[in-house]
Design a protein around this motif. Sequence first.
Motif, PDB file in Angstrom:
ATOM      1  N   MET A  97       7.633  17.067   9.146  1.00 38.12           N
ATOM      2  CA  MET A  97       8.601  16.694   8.107  1.00 38.12           C
ATOM      3  C   MET A  97       7.974  15.707   7.131  1.00 38.12           C
ATOM      4  SD  MET A  97      12.091  16.299  10.265  1.00 38.12           S
ATOM      5  CE  MET A  97      12.837  17.742  11.008  1.00 38.12           C
ATOM      6  N   PRO A  98       8.578  15.560   5.941  1.00 37.12           N
ATOM      7  CA  PRO A  98       8.062  14.582   4.974  1.00 37.12           C
ATOM      8  C   PRO A  98       8.050  13.169   5.577  1.00 37.12           C
ATOM      9  CG  PRO A  98       9.685  16.015   3.946  1.00 37.12           C
ATOM     10  CD  PRO A  98       9.717  16.310   5.416  1.00 37.12           C
ATOM     11  N   GLU A  99       7.101  12.373   5.141  1.00 39.94           N
ATOM     12  CA  GLU A  99       6.909  11.030   5.686  1.00 39.94           C
ATOM     13  C   GLU A  99       8.179  10.174   5.617  1.00 39.94           C
ATOM     14  OE1 GLU A  99       4.084   7.097   5.073  1.00 39.94           O
ATOM     15  OE2 GLU A  99       3.589   8.943   3.999  1.00 39.94           O
ATOM     16  N   ASP A 100       8.887  10.219   4.493  1.00 36.91           N
ATOM     17  CA  ASP A 100      10.109   9.424   4.354  1.00 36.91           C
ATOM     18  C   ASP A 100      11.151   9.806   5.401  1.00 36.91           C
ATOM     19  OD1 ASP A 100       8.923   8.230   2.175  1.00 36.91           O
ATOM     20  OD2 ASP A 100      10.104   9.322   0.678  1.00 36.91           O
ATOM     21  N   VAL A 101      11.265  11.079   5.687  1.00 35.75           N
ATOM     22  CA  VAL A 101      12.219  11.573   6.680  1.00 35.75           C
ATOM     23  C   VAL A 101      11.783  11.134   8.073  1.00 35.75           C
ATOM     24  CG1 VAL A 101      13.224  13.653   7.717  1.00 35.75           C
ATOM     25  CG2 VAL A 101      12.888  13.532   5.240  1.00 35.75           C
ATOM     26  N   ARG A 102      10.499  11.281   8.376  1.00 35.52           N
ATOM     27  CA  ARG A 102       9.974  10.852   9.683  1.00 35.52           C
ATOM     28  C   ARG A 102      10.252   9.373   9.919  1.00 35.52           C
ATOM     29  NH1 ARG A 102       5.048  13.362   8.095  1.00 35.52           N
ATOM     30  NH2 ARG A 102       4.104  11.309   8.104  1.00 35.52           N
ATOM     31  N   GLU A 103      10.100   8.588   8.871  1.00 34.25           N
ATOM     32  CA  GLU A 103      10.323   7.142   8.991  1.00 34.25           C
ATOM     33  C   GLU A 103      11.786   6.840   9.340  1.00 34.25           C
ATOM     34  OE1 GLU A 103      10.121   3.304   6.089  1.00 34.25           O
ATOM     35  OE2 GLU A 103       8.383   4.644   6.062  1.00 34.25           O
ATOM     36  N   VAL A 104      12.719   7.479   8.653  1.00 36.03           N
ATOM     37  CA  VAL A 104      14.148   7.278   8.932  1.00 36.03           C
ATOM     38  C   VAL A 104      14.473   7.703  10.358  1.00 36.03           C
ATOM     39  CG1 VAL A 104      16.480   8.076   8.341  1.00 36.03           C
ATOM     40  CG2 VAL A 104      14.886   7.440   6.524  1.00 36.03           C
ATOM     41  N   PHE A 105      14.009   8.886  10.752  1.00 37.93           N
ATOM     42  CA  PHE A 105      14.284   9.388  12.094  1.00 37.93           C
ATOM     43  C   PHE A 105      13.626   8.500  13.152  1.00 37.93           C
ATOM     44  CE2 PHE A 105      15.010  14.089  10.701  1.00 37.93           C
ATOM     45  CZ  PHE A 105      16.178  13.718  10.063  1.00 37.93           C
ATOM     46  N   GLY A 106      12.394   8.111  12.891  1.00 34.24           N
ATOM     47  CA  GLY A 106      11.669   7.259  13.839  1.00 34.24           C
ATOM     48  C   GLY A 106      12.368   5.933  14.076  1.00 34.24           C
ATOM     49  N   LYS A 107      12.851   5.314  13.017  1.00 31.11           N
ATOM     50  CA  LYS A 107      13.565   4.036  13.155  1.00 31.11           C
ATOM     51  C   LYS A 107      14.865   4.215  13.937  1.00 31.11           C
ATOM     52  CE  LYS A 107      11.717   1.665   9.130  1.00 31.11           C
ATOM     53  NZ  LYS A 107      11.998   1.114   7.793  1.00 31.11           N
ATOM     54  N   ALA A 108      15.580   5.289  13.679  1.00 25.63           N
ATOM     55  CA  ALA A 108      16.841   5.542  14.386  1.00 25.63           C
ATOM     56  C   ALA A 108      16.586   5.784  15.875  1.00 25.63           C
ATOM     57  CB  ALA A 108      17.565   6.736  13.770  1.00 25.63           C
ATOM     58  N   ILE A 109      15.559   6.550  16.183  1.00 23.91           N
ATOM     59  CA  ILE A 109      15.238   6.829  17.580  1.00 23.91           C
ATOM     60  C   ILE A 109      14.770   5.553  18.279  1.00 23.91           C
ATOM     61  CG2 ILE A 109      13.639   8.089  19.100  1.00 23.91           C
ATOM     62  CD1 ILE A 109      13.870  10.402  16.946  1.00 23.91           C
ATOM     63  N   TYR A 110      14.000   4.733  17.576  1.00 24.53           N
ATOM     64  CA  TYR A 110      13.541   3.476  18.159  1.00 24.53           C
ATOM     65  C   TYR A 110      14.724   2.548  18.445  1.00 24.53           C
ATOM     66  CZ  TYR A 110      10.857  -0.739  19.053  1.00 24.53           C
ATOM     67  OH  TYR A 110      10.343  -1.871  19.634  1.00 24.53           O
ATOM     68  N   GLN A 111      15.696   2.515  17.552  1.00 19.53           N
ATOM     69  CA  GLN A 111      16.899   1.713  17.810  1.00 19.53           C
ATOM     70  C   GLN A 111      17.588   2.185  19.091  1.00 19.53           C
ATOM     71  OE1 GLN A 111      18.813   1.785  13.731  1.00 19.53           O
ATOM     72  NE2 GLN A 111      19.397  -0.255  14.433  1.00 19.53           N
ATOM     73  N   ALA A 112      17.640   3.494  19.283  1.00 19.93           N
ATOM     74  CA  ALA A 112      18.232   4.043  20.505  1.00 19.93           C
ATOM     75  C   ALA A 112      17.415   3.626  21.731  1.00 19.93           C
ATOM     76  CB  ALA A 112      18.323   5.566  20.410  1.00 19.93           C
TER      77      ALA A 112
ATOM     78  N   HIS B  97      16.141  14.845   1.420  1.00 18.15           N
ATOM     79  CA  HIS B  97      14.859  14.548   0.781  1.00 18.15           C
ATOM     80  C   HIS B  97      14.514  15.699  -0.159  1.00 18.15           C
ATOM     81  CE1 HIS B  97      10.816  12.910   0.386  1.00 18.15           C
ATOM     82  NE2 HIS B  97      10.370  14.145   0.522  1.00 18.15           N
ATOM     83  N   ASP B  98      14.313  15.383  -1.432  1.00 19.62           N
ATOM     84  CA  ASP B  98      13.943  16.395  -2.438  1.00 19.62           C
ATOM     85  C   ASP B  98      14.851  17.625  -2.363  1.00 19.62           C
ATOM     86  OD1 ASP B  98      11.937  14.831  -3.468  1.00 19.62           O
ATOM     87  OD2 ASP B  98      10.326  15.846  -2.371  1.00 19.62           O
ATOM     88  N   SER B  99      16.122  17.407  -2.368  1.00 19.61           N
ATOM     89  CA  SER B  99      17.169  18.445  -2.333  1.00 19.61           C
ATOM     90  C   SER B  99      17.169  19.298  -1.062  1.00 19.61           C
ATOM     91  CB  SER B  99      17.126  19.333  -3.582  1.00 19.61           C
ATOM     92  OG  SER B  99      16.017  20.207  -3.556  1.00 19.61           O
ATOM     93  N   ASP B 100      16.468  18.847  -0.024  1.00 17.40           N
ATOM     94  CA  ASP B 100      16.492  19.500   1.281  1.00 17.40           C
ATOM     95  C   ASP B 100      17.181  18.566   2.274  1.00 17.40           C
ATOM     96  OD1 ASP B 100      15.068  21.885   0.645  1.00 17.40           O
ATOM     97  OD2 ASP B 100      13.188  20.754   0.702  1.00 17.40           O
ATOM     98  N   THR B 101      17.761  19.141   3.311  1.00 14.31           N
ATOM     99  CA  THR B 101      18.408  18.354   4.347  1.00 14.31           C
ATOM    100  C   THR B 101      17.671  18.545   5.665  1.00 14.31           C
ATOM    101  OG1 THR B 101      20.561  18.567   3.267  1.00 14.31           O
ATOM    102  CG2 THR B 101      20.578  17.971   5.593  1.00 14.31           C
ATOM    103  N   TYR B 102      17.364  17.425   6.304  1.00 16.31           N
ATOM    104  CA  TYR B 102      16.662  17.430   7.582  1.00 16.31           C
ATOM    105  C   TYR B 102      17.564  16.804   8.636  1.00 16.31           C
ATOM    106  CZ  TYR B 102      12.588  18.415   4.721  1.00 16.31           C
ATOM    107  OH  TYR B 102      11.720  18.985   3.831  1.00 16.31           O
ATOM    108  N   ARG B 103      17.424  17.280   9.863  1.00 13.87           N
ATOM    109  CA  ARG B 103      18.242  16.768  10.953  1.00 13.87           C
ATOM    110  C   ARG B 103      17.385  16.557  12.200  1.00 13.87           C
ATOM    111  NH1 ARG B 103      24.142  19.573  10.494  1.00 13.87           N
ATOM    112  NH2 ARG B 103      24.284  19.437   8.241  1.00 13.87           N
TER     113      ARG B 103
END
Length: 138
Positions: free
Chosen positions: A24-39, A66-72
Amino acid sequence: MASESVSAKPCMFVGSSQKDLREMPEDVREVFGKAIYQAQLGGKASSAKPLRGYKGAGVLEIVEDHDSDTYRAVYTVRFAGVIYVLHAFQKKSKRGIATPQQDMDLIHSRLKDAEAHYAEWLSLAAQQKSHPQSNEKK
């Protein structure tokens, strides 16, 4: 005030979720990574919401545009002491915000895999507790 040290729970990736997340794009990985780390630290990111179709807040979803795409990314905190990342994907369907059935089926299957892994993990931990290895030389 004294600060307490909080240890992070281990994070297990089920199926191709880690590979998919890395693509996934770096910005998306960063958001997901931070959320998972909080968990992992026992918290919950404000962006993490219970996944529809699962009772309670044991299976969570993070959605990032991100860039008109949705990641989950979907992960579970159902099991004591460990986080399982079940699925990470780019939502392809442009119809509505619902998670596509194909992805829901995969999440369900991977949750079963996580349950089996967790049971095995608990069994191994119990065996290690009941038969500790001795480091003493005879």
